[in-house]
Design a protein around this motif. Structure first.
Motif, PDB file in Angstrom:
ATOM      1  N   GLU B 220       0.838  -1.206   0.000  1.00 64.23           N
ATOM      2  CA  GLU B 220       0.000   0.000   0.000  1.00 64.23           C
ATOM      3  C   GLU B 220       0.876   1.260   0.000  1.00 64.23           C
ATOM      4  N   ALA B 221       1.939   1.221   0.822  1.00 67.14           N
ATOM      5  CA  ALA B 221       2.823   2.397   0.887  1.00 67.14           C
ATOM      6  C   ALA B 221       3.588   2.571  -0.423  1.00 67.14           C
ATOM      7  N   VAL B 222       4.036   1.456  -1.002  1.00 68.30           N
ATOM      8  CA  VAL B 222       4.746   1.545  -2.285  1.00 68.30           C
ATOM      9  C   VAL B 222       3.806   2.143  -3.339  1.00 68.30           C
ATOM     10  N   ALA B 223       2.531   1.707  -3.276  1.00 64.01           N
ATOM     11  CA  ALA B 223       1.548   2.259  -4.229  1.00 64.01           C
ATOM     12  C   ALA B 223       1.389   3.766  -4.030  1.00 64.01           C
ATOM     13  N   ALA B 224       1.447   4.206  -2.766  1.00 63.90           N
ATOM     14  CA  ALA B 224       1.323   5.649  -2.494  1.00 63.90           C
ATOM     15  C   ALA B 224       2.527   6.406  -3.048  1.00 63.90           C
ATOM     16  N   PHE B 225       3.737   5.854  -2.851  1.00 61.63           N
ATOM     17  CA  PHE B 225       4.941   6.501  -3.410  1.00 61.63           C
ATOM     18  C   PHE B 225       4.858   6.531  -4.943  1.00 61.63           C
ATOM     19  N   GLN B 226       4.400   5.398  -5.510  1.00 63.66           N
ATOM     20  CA  GLN B 226       4.283   5.318  -6.969  1.00 63.66           C
ATOM     21  C   GLN B 226       3.278   6.359  -7.474  1.00 63.66           C
ATOM     22  N   HIS B 227       2.174   6.490  -6.718  1.00 62.37           N
ATOM     23  CA  HIS B 227       1.126   7.444  -7.088  1.00 62.37           C
ATOM     24  C   HIS B 227       1.690   8.870  -7.094  1.00 62.37           C
ATOM     25  N   TYR B 228       2.487   9.177  -6.060  1.00 63.31           N
ATOM     26  CA  TYR B 228       3.122  10.504  -5.968  1.00 63.31           C
ATOM     27  C   TYR B 228       4.005  10.738  -7.199  1.00 63.31           C
ATOM     28  N   HIS B 229       4.795   9.707  -7.515  1.00 58.51           N
ATOM     29  CA  HIS B 229       5.689   9.783  -8.676  1.00 58.51           C
ATOM     30  C   HIS B 229       4.878   9.992  -9.961  1.00 58.51           C
ATOM     31  N   ASP B 230       3.775   9.231 -10.102  1.00 61.96           N
ATOM     32  CA  ASP B 230       2.989   9.297 -11.337  1.00 61.96           C
ATOM     33  C   ASP B 230       2.294  10.650 -11.493  1.00 61.96           C
ATOM     34  N   LEU B 231       1.839  11.210 -10.386  1.00 60.61           N
ATOM     35  CA  LEU B 231       1.203  12.532 -10.479  1.00 60.61           C
ATOM     36  C   LEU B 231       2.172  13.548 -11.075  1.00 60.61           C
ATOM     37  N   MET B 232       3.454  13.351 -10.744  1.00 59.83           N
ATOM     38  CA  MET B 232       4.465  14.298 -11.203  1.00 59.83           C
ATOM     39  C   MET B 232       4.961  13.979 -12.616  1.00 59.83           C
ATOM     40  N   PHE B 233       5.303  12.708 -12.864  1.00 61.92           N
ATOM     41  CA  PHE B 233       6.000  12.390 -14.111  1.00 61.92           C
ATOM     42  C   PHE B 233       5.136  11.709 -15.176  1.00 61.92           C
ATOM     43  N   LYS B 234       4.080  10.986 -14.748  1.00 66.07           N
ATOM     44  CA  LYS B 234       3.257  10.302 -15.749  1.00 66.07           C
ATOM     45  C   LYS B 234       2.065  11.190 -16.132  1.00 66.07           C
ATOM     46  N   HIS B 235       1.347  11.652 -15.122  1.00 67.59           N
ATOM     47  CA  HIS B 235       0.151  12.468 -15.411  1.00 67.59           C
ATOM     48  C   HIS B 235       0.490  13.953 -15.548  1.00 67.59           C
ATOM     49  N   ARG B 236       1.610  14.330 -15.018  1.00 69.35           N
ATOM     50  CA  ARG B 236       2.106  15.717 -15.109  1.00 69.35           C
ATOM     51  C   ARG B 236       1.112  16.746 -14.566  1.00 69.35           C
ATOM     52  N   VAL B 237       0.487  16.403 -13.458  1.00 72.44           N
ATOM     53  CA  VAL B 237      -0.407  17.384 -12.827  1.00 72.44           C
ATOM     54  C   VAL B 237       0.265  18.048 -11.621  1.00 72.44           C
ATOM     55  N   LEU B 238       1.410  17.532 -11.247  1.00 68.25           N
ATOM     56  CA  LEU B 238       2.162  18.084 -10.118  1.00 68.25           C
ATOM     57  C   LEU B 238       3.481  18.610 -10.677  1.00 68.25           C
ATOM     58  N   LEU B 402      10.967  11.442  -0.669  1.00 70.52           N
ATOM     59  CA  LEU B 402      10.172  12.080  -1.727  1.00 70.52           C
ATOM     60  C   LEU B 402      11.066  12.921  -2.631  1.00 70.52           C
ATOM     61  N   GLY B 403      12.044  13.565  -2.038  1.00 72.07           N
ATOM     62  CA  GLY B 403      12.992  14.365  -2.823  1.00 72.07           C
ATOM     63  C   GLY B 403      13.763  13.485  -3.798  1.00 72.07           C
ATOM     64  N   ARG B 404      14.157  12.276  -3.332  1.00 70.20           N
ATOM     65  CA  ARG B 404      14.897  11.366  -4.227  1.00 70.20           C
ATOM     66  C   ARG B 404      14.005  10.894  -5.377  1.00 70.20           C
ATOM     67  N   ILE B 405      12.698  10.705  -5.064  1.00 71.48           N
ATOM     68  CA  ILE B 405      11.759  10.313  -6.139  1.00 71.48           C
ATOM     69  C   ILE B 405      11.588  11.474  -7.112  1.00 71.48           C
ATOM     70  N   GLU B 406      11.396  12.670  -6.565  1.00 71.48           N
ATOM     71  CA  GLU B 406      11.191  13.854  -7.419  1.00 71.48           C
ATOM     72  C   GLU B 406      12.383  14.082  -8.343  1.00 71.48           C
ATOM     73  N   ASN B 407      13.568  13.793  -7.829  1.00 72.88           N
ATOM     74  CA  ASN B 407      14.776  14.012  -8.638  1.00 72.88           C
ATOM     75  C   ASN B 407      15.196  12.764  -9.399  1.00 72.88           C
ATOM     76  N   ARG B 408      14.351  11.756  -9.365  1.00 73.43           N
ATOM     77  CA  ARG B 408      14.545  10.501 -10.107  1.00 73.43           C
ATOM     78  C   ARG B 408      15.864   9.819  -9.778  1.00 73.43           C
ATOM     79  N   VAL B 409      16.251   9.923  -8.518  1.00 74.49           N
ATOM     80  CA  VAL B 409      17.473   9.248  -8.079  1.00 74.49           C
ATOM     81  C   VAL B 409      17.161   7.783  -7.816  1.00 74.49           C
ATOM     82  N   VAL B 410      15.959   7.517  -7.319  1.00 77.73           N
ATOM     83  CA  VAL B 410      15.530   6.136  -7.047  1.00 77.73           C
ATOM     84  C   VAL B 410      14.102   5.960  -7.567  1.00 77.73           C
ATOM     85  N   THR B 411      13.704   4.685  -7.701  1.00 74.48           N
ATOM     86  CA  THR B 411      12.310   4.415  -8.075  1.00 74.48           C
ATOM     87  C   THR B 411      11.465   4.507  -6.803  1.00 74.48           C
ATOM     88  N   PRO B 412      10.157   4.669  -6.944  1.00 65.97           N
ATOM     89  CA  PRO B 412       9.321   4.722  -5.743  1.00 65.97           C
ATOM     90  C   PRO B 412       9.486   3.478  -4.860  1.00 65.97           C
TER      91      PRO B 412
END
Lengths: 281, 454
Positions: B220-238, B402-412
């Motif tokens: 569930e938590a991984v899904a939440a991190f993935q969701h955060y990542h997707d809002l930014m990089f896949k859906h581009r709403v963040l 979250l910063g590492r995800i935002e900067n694409r240093v690691v996967t969610p």
């Protein structure tokens, strides 16, 4: 006309100068922007207004809300200058006396004590924060002007700077004064201090700039709104409920005016003093 | 030269005399409490309300910087009362810096039962009460109707899902506006808060029931991190960090989020009711501000974490009775009314926030706007923390992840795993080093063996 080989250096320096001054111009531009415009990236305001300045000084109400800010900007300005001046006066005096003792008087263990004294510069400030604060509590200095001035009145860096400077003054001058019957007090005031003037001025400038901008110690020490210095008082304009960037920038512009004046007036002494102080070890 | 020193000394003495002689003395014989709080214009009105309701007592707000609090409290000169987050309360209780309020709170009517159920656990440590909320908060989505109209996008409706949210965000970003302006779909003001609400939406938790293990590596938590990542990089709403820096004149990641929304650059923001506290600063939003509850996952209700700005009492205060009086005042109708009028989140007394009409104020008179927050706090999930690790550290590490995800240093997935390991290592270290935590850990394990976690 610039020689051809100097052209790249000229452009490099221009680029560097631009990079360094851009934030300053942004600050100046933002201080003249209305609130609706301040988040936009352009530097020159489209609808410039000087109202932010009287609003910060509490002379006019905020043009957006119609309410006075109720901040004591004038008082904080005075506090900052007064405290910085006190720190500068005492620090230069104590550093000069300590430097004289470390450079002109022979006493057992002098150099070891000096190294020990210098060693205190290696200890990060945060490590000594609580012990220093506890001392201030014991002395009853919390939330007072003395609590800001007295702990900063002694400086290992200032002592080091002036000692290096005094070492460059020939000892024959002391000897001549001694033959004429002068004691250490007389030699210090009438021979060494006048000759060390460039170093003293450099230390004055560095100390004043540091004390005027000091943030963390006043933040921890002060509780009363009337005693706040400007860097701490300006926090009032920044909160998580909506930053008033244009007012902060207007306050910052006013805040740095004394620093710019001092720097421009004494720039020559600052550079000279630092260069001279570094000649002899 | 010595005359220059002498002159400087005389000038200094003169300034010192002016400085000390112009200080205004404290008024009368009132008991004056120092209140470490945030720099907020509402605090002055709240202190005036306390003085009116309690003649002979005053409370003076001052900057509540965390380091200042720790240094002052550790040396015995801290403020009498102080605003603390859940994260900070825990570490200050462990350091013995806070007064145990359990008994006096019952006597003076501000025990946990007097406030919203979702926040009650966050007022206590190990069953003992150390805080009472000055306000409570659950997040909702605020949106600017003018921007939705500008792009011809329908307003969000109650019960909307995260997919609906993404569709609305994409439409704002892609459809040309009538005004010709471009808009950011969502102003990302506090990444940690957005993530924690996503965590709740996905049914995740920070910690296991006994607090001994991080659950941030659960599916569930991984899904939440993935969701955060997707809002930014896949859906581009963040906005990505680069976009944020490029758009914000302040340059700080996230720092300009509130101002983007307030100045009409962003269509939506996830935030508490406290946003309207400074609504008067943003005349462009007048008449265009609306709220809707957080998007939900399909088949799940809309919900997020509860948050509170709780007030604690310094264990070494010189005015314990006055401090208790102040906390009791926080539960009074008069204080509640001031919170409602200022829009400073929600009053801690649920009777003052029973529906949207009760929260309507001159700044935002629309009851429907406030009803969203009443519903949000009703369904909100209590804050999730562990006795075995400092909550402020967990918050910081989560922000770094979250910063590492935002900067694409690691996967969610990697970020979740690393974060959970870091927290688990800290828990193990704390238990090893602190005997009292060891005893609690053993008790928790024994209890779970008798009543296993579902």
């Amino acid at each position: 006309m610039l020689p051809a080989r100097s052209i790249p250096r000229f452009f490099l320096l221009c680029a560097l100068g631009f990079a360094l001054s851009a934030p300053f111009f942004w600050m100046l531009g933002a201080s003249f922007k209305p609130r609706a415009e301040v988040e936009q990236a352009h530097i020159v305001p489209r609808e410039p207004t000087a109202l932010n300045y009287p609003v910060v000084l509490d002379l006019l109400p905020d043009p957006v809300t119609g309410v006075y800010l109720g901040v004591r900007f004038g008082r904080w300005y005075f506090n900052s200058i007064f405290v910085a001046m006190g720190i500068t006066l005492f620090q230069v005096l104590t550093s000069a006396m300590a430097a004289y003792a470390f450079s002109r008087i022979e006493w057992p263990g002098r150099d070891k004590v000096f190294l020990l004294y210098l060693g205190t510069m290696m200890i990060p400030g945060v490590v000594t924060m609580i012990p220093n604060f506890q001392l201030m509590v014991t002395f009853g200095f919390v939330n007072t002007y003395h609590g800001l001035i007295i702990p900063a009145a002694f400086s290992a860096f200032g002592t080091f700077l002036l000692r290096q400077f005094m070492l460059s003054i020939p000892t024959s001058l002391d000897e001549a004064a001694t033959i004429d019957g002068a004691g250490h007090w007389r030699i210090f005031w009438d021979v060494i201090v006048p000759l060390a003037r460039p170093g003293l001025i450099a230390l004055c400038i560095l100390t004043f700039l540091g004390a005027y901008q000091s943030f963390f110690w006043p933040l921890v020490m002060l509780q009363d709104d009337q005693l706040l210095t400007m860097p701490v008082g300006m926090l009032r304009l920044d909160n998580s409920y909506g930053r008033q960037t244009e007012l902060i920038m207007a306050a910052t512009v006013m805040n740095i005016i004394p620093l710019i004046v001092i720097f421009v007036m004494f720039q020559r002494f600052l550079v000279k003093g630092l260069q001279l102080g570094g000649v002899k070890g | 030269m010595k005359y220059i020193f002498l002159a400087a000394f005389l000038v200094f003495l003169g300034l010192f005399a002016i400085a000390t002689l112009t200080l205004k003395p404290q008024d009368g014989d009132d008991v004056v409490l120092r209140w470490a709080t945030d720099p907020n214009p509402a605090r002055d009105r709240q202190s005036a309300g306390f003085a009116r309701a309690n003649p002979g007592f005053q409370v003076v707000p001052e900057t509540g910087d965390p380091t200042k609090l720790l240094v002052q409290c550790a040396t015995g000169v801290g403020p009498d009362v102080m605003d603390l987050s859940e994260a900070m309360m825990q570490s200050m209780v462990q350091a013995g810096l806070l007064m145990d309020l359990t008994e006096v709170a019952k006597q003076h009517g501000f025990d946990p039962s007097k406030t919203f159920p979702a926040i009650r656990d966050a007022l206590t440590v190990d069953g003992r009460q150390y805080r009472f909320p000055a306000n409570v908060n659950a997040q909702a989505v605020l949106y600017n109707k003018a921007i939705f109209d500008d792009h011809g996008v329908p307003y969000p409706r109650e019960g909307w899902t995260w997919d609906d949210f993404v569709a609305a965000g994409r439409a704002i970003a892609e459809r040309p506006s009538k005004s010709g302006r471009e808009h950011i779909p969502l102003a990302n003001s506090y990444p940690n808060d957005l993530f924690s609400d996503l965590l709740v939406a996905h049914g995740g938790r920070y910690f296991s029931e006994d607090g001994l293990t991080s659950r941030l590596d659960s599916p569930e938590a991984v899904a939440a991190f993935q969701h955060y990542h997707d809002l930014m990089f896949k859906h581009r709403v963040l906005p990505t960090p680069e976009q944020s820096v490029a758009m914000s004149s302040q340059g700080g990641w996230g720092s300009g989020g509130i101002n983007w929304f307030a100045s009409g650059d962003a269509a939506m923001i996830m935030i508490g009711r406290w946003f309207i506290l400074q609504a008067e600063n943003f005349p462009g939003l007048r008449g265009h501000l609306a709220a809707v509850r957080l998007p939900r996952m399909p088949g799940q209700p809309s919900r997020g974490f509860t948050r509170a700005r709780g007030v604690a009492v310094n264990a070494r205060t010189r005015h314990p009775e006055a401090a208790v009086k102040f906390l009791a005042h926080l539960n009074s109708p008069e204080y509640g009314r001031s919170i409602v009028e200022d829009g400073d989140s929600m009053p801690p007394n649920p009777a003052m926030a029973k529906d949207g009409a009760a929260l309507a104020n001159p700044g935002v008179p629309d009851a429907a706007f406030h009803q969203v927050f009443v519903d949000a706090i009703r369904d909100a999930v209590p804050p999730d923390s562990s006795l075995f690790v400092d909550a402020s550290q967990v918050r910081r590490w989560t922000e770094e992840a979250l910063g590492r995800i935002e900067n694409r240093v690691v996967t969610p997935g990697q970020a979740a795993k690393e974060l959970a390991s870091e927290i688990n290592r800290a828990i193990a270290r704390n238990i090893e080093r602190q005997p009292q935590l060891r005893a609690r850990a053993q008790a928790s394990k024994a209890r779970l063996q008798t009543h296993p976690e579902p």
